[in-house]
Design an enzyme around this catalytic site. Structure first.
Site, PDB file in Angstrom:
ATOM      1  N   ARG A  67       0.838  -1.203   0.000  1.00  0.00           N
ATOM      2  CA  ARG A  67       0.000   0.000   0.000  1.00  0.00           C
ATOM      3  C   ARG A  67       0.875   1.256   0.000  1.00  0.00           C
ATOM      4  O   ARG A  67       0.627   2.222  -0.705  1.00  0.00           O
ATOM      5  CB  ARG A  67      -0.878  -0.045   1.256  1.00  0.00           C
ATOM      6  CG  ARG A  67      -2.215   0.600   1.104  1.00  0.00           C
ATOM      7  CD  ARG A  67      -3.054   0.372   2.338  1.00  0.00           C
ATOM      8  NE  ARG A  67      -3.789  -0.872   2.323  1.00  0.00           N
ATOM      9  CZ  ARG A  67      -4.816  -1.141   1.528  1.00  0.00           C
ATOM     10  NH1 ARG A  67      -5.238  -0.269   0.670  1.00  0.00           N
ATOM     11  NH2 ARG A  67      -5.429  -2.298   1.586  1.00  0.00           N
ATOM     12  N   MET A  92     -11.467   3.989  -4.453  1.00  0.00           N
ATOM     13  CA  MET A  92     -11.774   2.754  -3.722  1.00  0.00           C
ATOM     14  C   MET A  92     -10.521   2.070  -3.168  1.00  0.00           C
ATOM     15  O   MET A  92     -10.397   0.850  -3.226  1.00  0.00           O
ATOM     16  CB  MET A  92     -12.540   1.787  -4.648  1.00  0.00           C
ATOM     17  CG  MET A  92     -13.827   2.361  -5.205  1.00  0.00           C
ATOM     18  SD  MET A  92     -14.943   2.982  -3.925  1.00  0.00           S
ATOM     19  CE  MET A  92     -15.593   1.442  -3.327  1.00  0.00           C
ATOM     20  N   LEU A  95      -5.853   4.290   2.178  1.00  0.00           N
ATOM     21  CA  LEU A  95      -4.537   4.925   2.109  1.00  0.00           C
ATOM     22  C   LEU A  95      -3.742   4.578   3.366  1.00  0.00           C
ATOM     23  O   LEU A  95      -4.308   4.388   4.449  1.00  0.00           O
ATOM     24  CB  LEU A  95      -4.713   6.430   1.958  1.00  0.00           C
ATOM     25  CG  LEU A  95      -5.330   6.800   0.598  1.00  0.00           C
ATOM     26  CD1 LEU A  95      -5.969   8.175   0.636  1.00  0.00           C
ATOM     27  CD2 LEU A  95      -4.296   6.709  -0.516  1.00  0.00           C
ATOM     28  N   ASN A 109     -12.792  13.353   1.983  1.00  0.00           N
ATOM     29  CA  ASN A 109     -13.480  12.237   1.320  1.00  0.00           C
ATOM     30  C   ASN A 109     -14.972  12.541   1.327  1.00  0.00           C
ATOM     31  O   ASN A 109     -15.470  13.223   2.222  1.00  0.00           O
ATOM     32  CB  ASN A 109     -13.217  10.942   2.089  1.00  0.00           C
ATOM     33  CG  ASN A 109     -13.902   9.750   1.433  1.00  0.00           C
ATOM     34  OD1 ASN A 109     -13.867   9.596   0.203  1.00  0.00           O
ATOM     35  ND2 ASN A 109     -14.541   8.902   2.229  1.00  0.00           N
ATOM     36  N   HIS A 111     -18.722  10.648   1.338  1.00  0.00           N
ATOM     37  CA  HIS A 111     -19.290   9.342   1.677  1.00  0.00           C
ATOM     38  C   HIS A 111     -20.819   9.432   1.620  1.00  0.00           C
ATOM     39  O   HIS A 111     -21.398  10.402   2.128  1.00  0.00           O
ATOM     40  CB  HIS A 111     -18.831   8.954   3.087  1.00  0.00           C
ATOM     41  CG  HIS A 111     -19.328   7.609   3.502  1.00  0.00           C
ATOM     42  ND1 HIS A 111     -18.762   6.435   3.037  1.00  0.00           N
ATOM     43  CD2 HIS A 111     -20.359   7.253   4.301  1.00  0.00           C
ATOM     44  CE1 HIS A 111     -19.424   5.412   3.557  1.00  0.00           C
ATOM     45  NE2 HIS A 111     -20.392   5.869   4.317  1.00  0.00           N
ATOM     46  N   SER A 138     -21.850  12.946   3.400  1.00  0.00           N
ATOM     47  CA  SER A 138     -20.935  13.656   4.303  1.00  0.00           C
ATOM     48  C   SER A 138     -19.610  13.877   3.594  1.00  0.00           C
ATOM     49  O   SER A 138     -19.116  12.988   2.891  1.00  0.00           O
ATOM     50  CB  SER A 138     -20.645  12.807   5.542  1.00  0.00           C
ATOM     51  OG  SER A 138     -21.835  12.384   6.170  1.00  0.00           O
ATOM     52  N   ASP A 147     -13.744   6.238   6.890  1.00  0.00           N
ATOM     53  CA  ASP A 147     -14.949   7.056   7.080  1.00  0.00           C
ATOM     54  C   ASP A 147     -15.028   7.694   8.473  1.00  0.00           C
ATOM     55  O   ASP A 147     -16.108   7.913   9.006  1.00  0.00           O
ATOM     56  CB  ASP A 147     -16.217   6.239   6.773  1.00  0.00           C
ATOM     57  CG  ASP A 147     -16.179   5.667   5.368  1.00  0.00           C
ATOM     58  OD1 ASP A 147     -15.646   6.330   4.472  1.00  0.00           O
ATOM     59  OD2 ASP A 147     -16.672   4.547   5.158  1.00  0.00           O
ATOM     60  N   HIS A 173     -26.489  11.306  -4.823  1.00  0.00           N
ATOM     61  CA  HIS A 173     -25.492  11.895  -5.735  1.00  0.00           C
ATOM     62  C   HIS A 173     -25.796  13.364  -6.031  1.00  0.00           C
ATOM     63  O   HIS A 173     -24.887  14.201  -6.067  1.00  0.00           O
ATOM     64  CB  HIS A 173     -25.481  11.121  -7.062  1.00  0.00           C
ATOM     65  CG  HIS A 173     -24.295  10.209  -7.193  1.00  0.00           C
ATOM     66  ND1 HIS A 173     -24.408   8.885  -7.550  1.00  0.00           N
ATOM     67  CD2 HIS A 173     -22.971  10.442  -7.027  1.00  0.00           C
ATOM     68  CE1 HIS A 173     -23.196   8.345  -7.580  1.00  0.00           C
ATOM     69  NE2 HIS A 173     -22.316   9.259  -7.273  1.00  0.00           N
ATOM     70  N   GLU A 176     -24.596  15.276  -3.250  1.00  0.00           N
ATOM     71  CA  GLU A 176     -23.127  15.238  -3.189  1.00  0.00           C
ATOM     72  C   GLU A 176     -22.518  16.288  -4.109  1.00  0.00           C
ATOM     73  O   GLU A 176     -21.531  16.945  -3.753  1.00  0.00           O
ATOM     74  CB  GLU A 176     -22.619  13.851  -3.604  1.00  0.00           C
ATOM     75  CG  GLU A 176     -22.907  12.771  -2.583  1.00  0.00           C
ATOM     76  CD  GLU A 176     -22.234  11.445  -2.931  1.00  0.00           C
ATOM     77  OE1 GLU A 176     -21.920  10.697  -2.007  1.00  0.00           O
ATOM     78  OE2 GLU A 176     -22.031  11.158  -4.126  1.00  0.00           O
TER      79      GLU A 176
HETATM   80  C1  GRF Z   1     -20.159   8.656  -4.278  1.00  0.00           C
HETATM   81  O1  GRF Z   1     -21.463   8.248  -3.924  1.00  0.00           O
HETATM   82  C2  GRF Z   1     -19.317   8.848  -3.056  1.00  0.00           C
HETATM   83  O2  GRF Z   1     -20.030   9.242  -1.940  1.00  0.00           O
HETATM   84  C3  GRF Z   1     -18.723   7.479  -2.835  1.00  0.00           C
HETATM   85  O3  GRF Z   1     -18.507   6.963  -4.120  1.00  0.00           O
HETATM   86  C4  GRF Z   1     -19.417   7.565  -5.040  1.00  0.00           C
HETATM   87  C5  GRF Z   1     -18.585   8.116  -6.164  1.00  0.00           C
HETATM   88  O4  GRF Z   1     -19.375   8.569  -7.233  1.00  0.00           O
HETATM   89  N1  GRF Z   1     -17.527   7.569  -2.053  1.00  0.00           N
HETATM   90  P1  GRF Z   1     -18.705   9.337  -8.459  1.00  0.00           P
HETATM   91  O5  GRF Z   1     -17.580   8.459  -8.986  1.00  0.00           O
HETATM   92  O6  GRF Z   1     -18.191  10.651  -7.958  1.00  0.00           O
HETATM   93  O7  GRF Z   1     -19.795   9.483  -9.476  1.00  0.00           O
END
Ligand code: GRF
Length: 193
Positions: A67, A92, A95, A109, A111, A138, A147, A173, A176
């Site tokens: 890693r 994904m 780290l 990050n 989430h 978040s 997280d 989304h 987000e």
């Molecule tokens: C998002 O829902 C985020 O919260 C999670 O992964 C997803 C990524 O979506 N960690 P994208 O690749 O930005 O469309």
């Protein structure tokens, strides 16, 4: 305006990356995306970055024995581009403590839950399975634990009786995409004080 130099780390679609790129196109926004790093060559987010003329770099974690070796490559790229803030957006990979230590307080990050509820990779499914009436998203500072870390911003999203994981994740989304640019701005203001 002296915009902060942001790198976005992705593994997939990159719709949050797109939201950050779009926000940064505003002259008054305090950050610019100067580098996109993916651990997967096929990540659609790389195309989004190229469309926006942002430098990209694929670092395949499978090419590294540990890693930390992978993280050292990522860190070298961040230094090369003078990056000041790192945004994980659907990245994904966990780290290493070494990397997290270097970027502490400067790495965010996003989430798809109202943390501390529903940590982990199945946050949307888990919220649905738990029968909650409300979930959300978040943006938090990254620490060694998955997280965890100080929450910088959150948005609430209702759960409807006929929701599927896909429907609910689509609704999350949308929030987000509003939240991440706001959170980056909040972090910059916080670090300026
Ligand atoms: C998002 O829902 C985020 O919260 C999670 O992964 C997803 C990524 O979506 N960690 P994208 O690749 O930005 O469309």
């Amino acid at each position: 305006m002296n915009k902060r130099r942001v790198a976005v780390l992705i593994s997939g679609n990159g719709s949050n990356l797109q939201a950050l790129i779009d926000a940064a196109s505003d002259a008054g926004y305090p950050a610019q995306v100067v580098l996109v790093i993916s651990n997967k060559a096929e990540a659609y987010g790389l195309i989004r970055a190229k469309n926006a003329a942002i430098p990209t770099c694929t670092i395949n974690h499978k090419d590294y024995s540990s890693r930390e070796e992978f993280d050292k490559q990522v860190h070298a790229k961040l230094l090369e581009y003078g990056v000041e803030i790192v945004c994980l957006a659907g990245f994904m990979r966990l780290l290493s403590p070494w990397f997290v230590g270097i970027w502490r307080g400067k790495m965010l990050n996003i989430h798809p839950s109202l943390l501390p509820d529903f940590k982990g990779a199945n946050a949307v499914r888990d919220a649905l399975a738990a029968g909650v009436k409300e979930t959300g998203c978040s943006v938090h500072l990254v620490t060694e634990e998955m997280d965890e870390g100080e929450i910088i911003a959150q948005a609430r999203v209702p759960v409807f009786p006929d929701d599927t994981p896909e429907k609910l994740h689509n609704r999350i989304h949308k929030q987000e995409h509003l939240l991440y640019p706001q959170a980056v701005k909040l972090l910059i203001n916080k670090n300026n004080n």
